[in-house]
Design a protein around this motif. Structure first.
Motif, PDB file in Angstrom:
ATOM      1  N   ASP A   1       0.841  -1.204   0.000  1.00 14.19           N
ATOM      2  CA  ASP A   1       0.000   0.000   0.000  1.00 14.19           C
ATOM      3  C   ASP A   1       0.877   1.255   0.000  1.00 14.19           C
TER       4      ASP A   1
ATOM      5  N   ASP B   1       7.477   3.762   3.339  1.00 13.92           N
ATOM      6  CA  ASP B   1       8.346   2.626   3.656  1.00 13.92           C
ATOM      7  C   ASP B   1       8.064   1.462   2.719  1.00 13.92           C
ATOM      8  N   ASP B   2       6.849   1.372   2.185  1.00 15.65           N
ATOM      9  CA  ASP B   2       6.577   0.405   1.110  1.00 15.65           C
ATOM     10  C   ASP B   2       7.475   0.698  -0.091  1.00 15.65           C
TER      11      ASP B   2
ATOM     12  N   ASN C   1      -2.423   2.787   3.550  1.00 14.92           N
ATOM     13  CA  ASN C   1      -1.871   4.115   3.848  1.00 14.92           C
ATOM     14  C   ASN C   1      -2.670   5.226   3.168  1.00 14.92           C
TER      15      ASN C   1
ATOM     16  N   HIS D   1       2.319   9.534   5.710  1.00 18.25           N
ATOM     17  CA  HIS D   1       3.039   9.270   4.454  1.00 18.25           C
ATOM     18  C   HIS D   1       2.994  10.427   3.466  1.00 18.25           C
TER      19      HIS D   1
ATOM     20  N   VAL E   1       2.892  -6.231   2.959  1.00 20.40           N
ATOM     21  CA  VAL E   1       3.394  -5.114   3.763  1.00 20.40           C
ATOM     22  C   VAL E   1       2.387  -3.972   3.871  1.00 20.40           C
TER      23      VAL E   1
ATOM     24  N   MET F   1       4.407  -7.816   7.189  1.00 17.99           N
ATOM     25  CA  MET F   1       4.727  -6.688   8.054  1.00 17.99           C
ATOM     26  C   MET F   1       3.445  -6.339   8.783  1.00 17.99           C
TER      27      MET F   1
ATOM     28  N   ASN G   1       1.223   1.338  17.175  1.00 16.32           N
ATOM     29  CA  ASN G   1       1.507   2.685  16.659  1.00 16.32           C
ATOM     30  C   ASN G   1       0.232   3.440  16.249  1.00 16.32           C
TER      31      ASN G   1
ATOM     32  N   GLU H   1      -0.973  -2.233  15.849  1.00 13.72           N
ATOM     33  CA  GLU H   1      -0.128  -1.775  14.725  1.00 13.72           C
ATOM     34  C   GLU H   1      -1.043  -1.453  13.539  1.00 13.72           C
ATOM     35  N   PHE H   2      -0.611  -0.521  12.666  1.00 15.15           N
ATOM     36  CA  PHE H   2      -1.471   0.010  11.610  1.00 15.15           C
ATOM     37  C   PHE H   2      -2.061  -1.062  10.686  1.00 15.15           C
ATOM     38  N   ASN H   3      -1.234  -1.930  10.096  1.00 19.30           N
ATOM     39  CA  ASN H   3      -1.751  -2.865   9.083  1.00 19.30           C
ATOM     40  C   ASN H   3      -2.816  -3.790   9.668  1.00 19.30           C
TER      41      ASN H   3
ATOM     42  N   LEU I   1       6.045  -4.609  14.896  1.00 23.51           N
ATOM     43  CA  LEU I   1       6.751  -3.463  15.476  1.00 23.51           C
ATOM     44  C   LEU I   1       7.829  -3.894  16.463  1.00 23.51           C
TER      45      LEU I   1
ATOM     46  N   HIS J   1       9.766   0.056   8.339  1.00 26.47           N
ATOM     47  CA  HIS J   1       9.109  -1.222   8.652  1.00 26.47           C
ATOM     48  C   HIS J   1       9.112  -2.204   7.484  1.00 26.47           C
ATOM     49  N   ASP J   2       8.519  -1.774   6.361  1.00 28.01           N
ATOM     50  CA  ASP J   2       8.302  -2.712   5.251  1.00 28.01           C
ATOM     51  C   ASP J   2       9.621  -3.157   4.615  1.00 28.01           C
TER      52      ASP J   2
HETATM   53  C1  BDR Z   1       2.972  -0.157   8.690  1.00 24.18           C
HETATM   54  O1  BDR Z   1       1.966   0.850   8.582  1.00 24.18           O
HETATM   55  C2  BDR Z   1       2.117   1.546   7.395  1.00 24.18           C
HETATM   56  O2  BDR Z   1       1.851   2.902   7.568  1.00 24.18           O
HETATM   57  C3  BDR Z   1       3.507   1.280   6.904  1.00 24.18           C
HETATM   58  O3  BDR Z   1       3.581   1.329   5.488  1.00 24.18           O
HETATM   59  C4  BDR Z   1       3.805  -0.091   7.423  1.00 24.18           C
HETATM   60  O4  BDR Z   1       3.400  -1.091   6.515  1.00 24.18           O
HETATM   61  C5  BDR Z   1       3.747   0.098   9.966  1.00 24.18           C
HETATM   62  O5  BDR Z   1       2.896  -0.006  11.070  1.00 24.18           O
END
Ligand code: BDR
Ligand code: CA
Length: 307
Positions: free
Chosen positions: A10, A14-15, A39, A82, A123, A149, A158, A164-166, A188, A238-239
């Motif tokens: 996405d 970091d992707d 994202n 992002h 990811v 990820m 986060n 965590e976001f994903n 994370l 991260h990714d």
């Molecule tokens: C993940 O969340 C996204 O914002 C980043 O691309 C990464 O995959 C980190 O928590």
């Protein structure tokens, strides 16, 4: 021997680093990208994916548009992190179009074509992967490995204190994946600590494309906000850390039962990792618990020089 890699993504800054590292690593052969909403919207992640490939002059494999929203929730995006449109830095206006197959069907097709020569790295939110596993329940047994990820097994989240976001974005997808695949989960716990040095970013910022753009990708997180979560030396990439681990074994794993909280309250998207075996559930998830930071930094920098 090279590893054939499908990246479900996405982009996302970091992707973008992860895609660049995968394209540049001599032991990885990217056979396709599938895009997912996360994202930012699916329209943006797909456009960003094409723009990244055109920036890097690597448009020789398919990009498939996947799910435009989580399985049963509204999309929560992270453009505040992002950047507007989900990515930072100078990128070309892409001309390529995605292939005429849904991202989840594309994942299944690639698994059927390459079998255990194929590794999948998811990811973004795991919506496409879960959907692919519903289309083809044998998928996890067909491919060599599924790297994820996401999650926060033994550390804080986060998005919320736990999530965590994903995983937060699509907990139903995440729950399906941890229950029915035997994935390697780089959460994370390790990716927060997978940071790059300020000197590398300064060096890239002074160079020509694509390095000046990669410097902008590295600058995606609000460093002060990240430090408040206890990460000393942001940015965490991260990714990219998950992609580098596929070929360089920078993570150390332990295998545990993991469950995802699919509730709607404050524990939405928490990844509960049963380290003491109290649930009696089967240990199905290889959870990354430690990272060799020096190996990550060295490999990432050396790899990106191949661009
Ligand atoms: C993940 O969340 C996204 O914002 C980043 O691309 C990464 O995959 C980190 O928590
Ligand atoms: Ca991502």
């Amino acid at each position: 021997m090279t590893t054939k890699l499908l990246i479900d993504t996405d982009p996302g800054c970091d992707d973008a680093v992860a895609i660049a590292a995968a394209l540049a690593h001599p032991d990885l052969e990217v056979v396709g990208l599938s895009t997912v909403a996360g994202n930012t919207t699916l329209e943006n992640t797909t456009r960003n994916a094409h723009a990244i490939l055109e920036l890097l002059d690597r448009t020789n494999f398919p990009v498939a548009r996947g799910c435009d929203r989580p399985i049963s929730r509204e999309l929560v995006s992270a453009e505040d992190v992002h950047g507007p449109g989900g990515i930072r830095g100078d990128l070309p206006e892409p001309t390529a179009e995605p292939i005429d197959a849904h991202g989840a069907a594309f994942i299944v097709d690639q698994a059927r074509e390459y079998g255990d020569d194929l590794t999948i790295a998811a990811v973004g939110p795991w919506t496409n992967l879960a959907t692919a596993m519903l289309l083809e329940p044998a998928l996890p047994d067909m491919v060599a490995n599924i790297y994820l990820m996401g999650g926060a097994a033994m550390t804080g989240g986060n998005v919320t204190p736990e999530a965590e976001f994903n995983v937060y974005v699509d907990p139903e997808a995440a729950s399906h994946v941890v229950q029915h695949a035997r994935p390697k989960m780089g959460g994370l716990d390790v990716t927060n600590r997978s940071t790059v040095a300020a000197e590398l970013i300064e060096d890239y910022a002074d160079r020509d494309a694509p390095f000046d753009t990669i410097a902008a990708w590295f600058g995606y997180e609000d460093a002060d906000a990240v430090r408040e979560r206890g990460i000393e030396d942001p940015p965490s990439v991260h990714d990219a850390a998950v992609v580098i681990d596929i070929v360089e074994d920078i993570f150390e794993y332990e295998t545990y039962p993991v469950e995802v909280n699919t509730g709607h309250g404050p524990s939405r998207g928490a990844t509960i990792c049963d380290t003491r075996g109290t649930t009696g559930e089967e240990q199905t998830v290889d959870v990354a618990v430690d990272v060799d930071l020096e190996a990550f930094r060295t490999t990432l920098a050396e790899t990106l020089e191949n661009l």
